[in-house]
Design an enzyme around this catalytic site. Structure first.
Site, PDB file in Angstrom:
ATOM      1  N   GLN A  44       0.828  -1.200   0.000  1.00 43.95           N
ATOM      2  CA  GLN A  44       0.000   0.000   0.000  1.00 43.95           C
ATOM      3  C   GLN A  44       0.862   1.249   0.000  1.00 43.95           C
ATOM      4  OE1 GLN A  44      -3.334  -0.442   2.523  1.00 43.95           O
ATOM      5  NE2 GLN A  44      -4.299   1.441   1.901  1.00 43.95           N
ATOM      6  N   ASP A  45       1.279   1.739   1.170  1.00 45.66           N
ATOM      7  CA  ASP A  45       2.259   2.824   1.143  1.00 45.66           C
ATOM      8  C   ASP A  45       3.464   2.426   1.987  1.00 45.66           C
ATOM      9  OD1 ASP A  45       0.969   3.179   3.579  1.00 45.66           O
ATOM     10  OD2 ASP A  45       0.746   5.349   3.378  1.00 45.66           O
TER      11      ASP A  45
END
Length: 226
Positions: free
Chosen positions: A63-64
């Site tokens: 995701q991040d």
């Protein structure tokens, strides 16, 4: 003999677009203003540096980046040598131990050897502010990483996409399952791993799918780092 396509060939034009230049300038402004942004500038695009386009056989979408000190270095789920493996990665190791009884849990969380074997370790958002998860989620990175996935979809065949959790699974819409493989499971985070990530069998399934195509399976074992 055709020349192998490079990342520059397939996403060079994307990086010239105004939105992409805007992301880079926004991140640069944050750094100049004294904010701590992870990963360091020189590591932001490491996923592409470690896994050339022609080598991409597997994609593990994150995701991040990790938002703690010294963790993120541009590969999803991976941390720098000397930093303890975060909980999601520990659960990935637990799953590997279940699938491969000989797997020895490494003393680190540095996944570069996977990347060098053709596993693209791609986060959908490529930067984050220290201590603030998803702080750069609206910068436009996902437009870029969606384009990356679309290019892999169009120009490669038989790639295995490991989509763990709802965020990664949304990206499945770009992938033609007539020419690629998608393996889905809950995210390996401690919040969801027990809902079906542990026991998913994805690492072995990935290697079976590679072998069926005459491709070299991934050696998931990571050597210890002294």
């Amino acid at each position: 003999m055709t020349t192998p396509l490079t990342w520059h060939d397939v996403i060079g034009a994307e990086k010239e677009k105004p939105y992409f230049q805007q992301i880079l300038s926004q991140v640069a402004q944050q750094r100049q203003a004294g904010k701590i942004i992870y990963p360091p500038q020189e590591d932001v695009f490491n996923a592409f540096r470690f896994t050339p386009f022609e080598n991409v056989n597997v994609v593990i979408l994150g995701q991040d980046p990790y938002h703690g000190p010294n963790q993120a270095h541009g590969l999803s789920f991976s941390v720098r040598p000397g930093v303890p493996a975060p909980p999601s990665l520990v659960n990935m190791y637990k799953e590997l131990e279940q699938e491969y009884p000989d797997f020895k849990r490494p003393n680190h969380g540095y996944l570069e050897s996977w990347a060098q074997q053709g596993v693209l370790l791609l986060n959908t958002v490529l930067t984050v502010e220290k201590g603030q998860a998803h702080s750069h989620a609206n910068y436009g990175w996902e437009v870029f990483t969606d384009a990356v996935i679309e290019q892999i979809n169009q120009r490669r065949e038989g790639v295995i996409f490991l989509l763990w959790g709802a965020h990664a699974q949304k990206k499945g819409r770009f992938i033609d399952t007539n020419k690629h493989f998608i393996l889905k499971a809950p995210h390996p985070s401690p919040l969801s791993a027990h809902r079906g990530f542990l026991g998913c069998g994805h690492f072995k399934q990935t290697n079976n799918l590679l072998a069926q195509q005459g491709r070299t399976p991934i050696n998931w074992q990571l050597d210890p780092i002294e």
